[in-house]
Design a protein around this motif. Structure first.
Motif, PDB file in Angstrom:
ATOM      1  N   HIS A  89    -100.383 -76.219  61.783  1.00  0.00           N
ATOM      2  CA  HIS A  89    -100.897 -77.001  63.073  1.00  0.00           C
ATOM      3  C   HIS A  89    -100.542 -75.982  64.072  1.00  0.00           C
ATOM      4  N   LYS A  90    -100.548 -74.724  63.933  1.00  0.00           N
ATOM      5  CA  LYS A  90    -100.097 -73.634  65.193  1.00  0.00           C
ATOM      6  C   LYS A  90    -101.096 -73.707  66.143  1.00  0.00           C
ATOM      7  N   GLN A  91    -102.585 -73.596  65.690  1.00  0.00           N
ATOM      8  CA  GLN A  91    -103.507 -73.273  66.699  1.00  0.00           C
ATOM      9  C   GLN A  91    -103.909 -74.441  67.374  1.00  0.00           C
ATOM     10  N   GLU A 134     -95.395 -72.177  58.914  1.00  0.00           N
ATOM     11  CA  GLU A 134     -96.236 -71.531  59.990  1.00  0.00           C
ATOM     12  C   GLU A 134     -97.620 -71.382  59.907  1.00  0.00           C
ATOM     13  N   ASN A 137     -93.412 -73.790  65.825  1.00  0.00           N
ATOM     14  CA  ASN A 137     -94.889 -73.694  65.793  1.00  0.00           C
ATOM     15  C   ASN A 137     -94.984 -73.819  67.389  1.00  0.00           C
ATOM     16  N   ARG A 138     -94.465 -74.800  68.102  1.00  0.00           N
ATOM     17  CA  ARG A 138     -94.604 -75.381  69.513  1.00  0.00           C
ATOM     18  C   ARG A 138     -94.388 -73.953  70.259  1.00  0.00           C
ATOM     19  N   ASN A 190     -97.821 -67.708  72.937  1.00  0.00           N
ATOM     20  CA  ASN A 190     -98.943 -66.895  72.786  1.00  0.00           C
ATOM     21  C   ASN A 190     -99.821 -67.207  74.354  1.00  0.00           C
ATOM     22  N   ALA A 230    -103.363 -77.339  70.167  1.00  0.00           N
ATOM     23  CA  ALA A 230    -102.290 -77.336  71.140  1.00  0.00           C
ATOM     24  C   ALA A 230    -101.702 -78.911  71.116  1.00  0.00           C
ATOM     25  N   SER A 283     -94.221 -70.961  69.250  1.00  0.00           N
ATOM     26  CA  SER A 283     -95.251 -69.776  69.033  1.00  0.00           C
ATOM     27  C   SER A 283     -96.297 -69.992  70.031  1.00  0.00           C
ATOM     28  N   TYR A 284     -96.899 -71.267  69.812  1.00  0.00           N
ATOM     29  CA  TYR A 284     -98.300 -71.486  70.731  1.00  0.00           C
ATOM     30  C   TYR A 284     -98.163 -71.417  72.195  1.00  0.00           C
TER      31      TYR A 284
END
Length: 200
Positions: free
Chosen positions: A96-98, A93, A183-184, A190, A100, A186-187
């Motif tokens: 590369h979470k932040q 996690e 991760n996608r 958010n 886009a 989660s992005y």
């Protein structure tokens, strides 16, 4: 005054699937999970430990807490995937979470511009109707994308279950895909949350 004994030995991580006697599969029959939860809850109920030693009572409380955590986690499809990847050592996690996802860059840029405009309009007391309408439309689009990711997540979860007895290379590939999808998700989640906050 007596204090509870403190253990210096590290506790082994609890396997939530093992608590319920389940294989590490991502598809779980919910009625079966609930029945096992109720049975185990009753076994660990404080009424069954009225005449037990303090140590036994503490152990039953600990197990009861673990059982509740396990049930809460395994009941949620996304939480189940996150947990499985965590115990398999594959959850990455935030790597590369932040960033886009490339295909969303333009939409994310436009969304951030609209959010900035809305904040400025709120601060200066300008009319918000058109901006809010544009953001609601964008939010709807991202909600749809969230639905698409969830569909892909379910498909990858099915692949995992089918490859449970397969070779480790295949399983690693599926875990990497599950991780990317989480991760996608989660992005995008958010983004939706940020829009919802501004639209209040």
């Amino acid at each position: 005054m007596s204090t509870a004994p403190t253990s210096t030995t590290p506790t082994k991580a609890v396997d939530y699937f093992a608590i319920f006697g389940l294989p590490r599969k991502l598809w779980i029959e919910m009625n079966e999970l609930e029945q096992k939860f109720l049975q185990l809850s009753w076994k660990l109920h404080p009424d069954n430990f009225v005449n037990a030693t303090e140590t036994e009572r503490e152990l039953s409380l600990k197990r009861s807490s673990e059982l509740n955590d396990a049930y809460r986690t395994l009941r949620d499809p996304v939480g189940r995937v996150e947990y499985l990847l965590g115990i398999e050592g594959a959850r990455k996690e935030g790597e590369h979470k932040q960033l886009a996802p490339p295909e969303l860059l333009e939409e994310v840029f436009e969304l951030n511009e609209s959010l900035d405009e809305l904040r400025e309009a709120k601060a200066s007391g300008n009319d918000l109707a058109a901006l809010k309408s544009r953001l609601e439309f964008a939010e709807k689009g991202f909600q749809e994308k969230l639905g698409e990711v969830d569909t892909q997540l379910r498909a990858a979860a099915d692949e995992w279950d089918a490859a449970l007895q397969g070779d480790s290379a295949t399983r690693k590939k599926i875990m990497a895909r599950l991780n990317d999808l989480l991760n996608r998700r989660s992005y995008i989640r958010n983004l939706v949350t940020n829009v919802e906050k501004e639209l209040l």
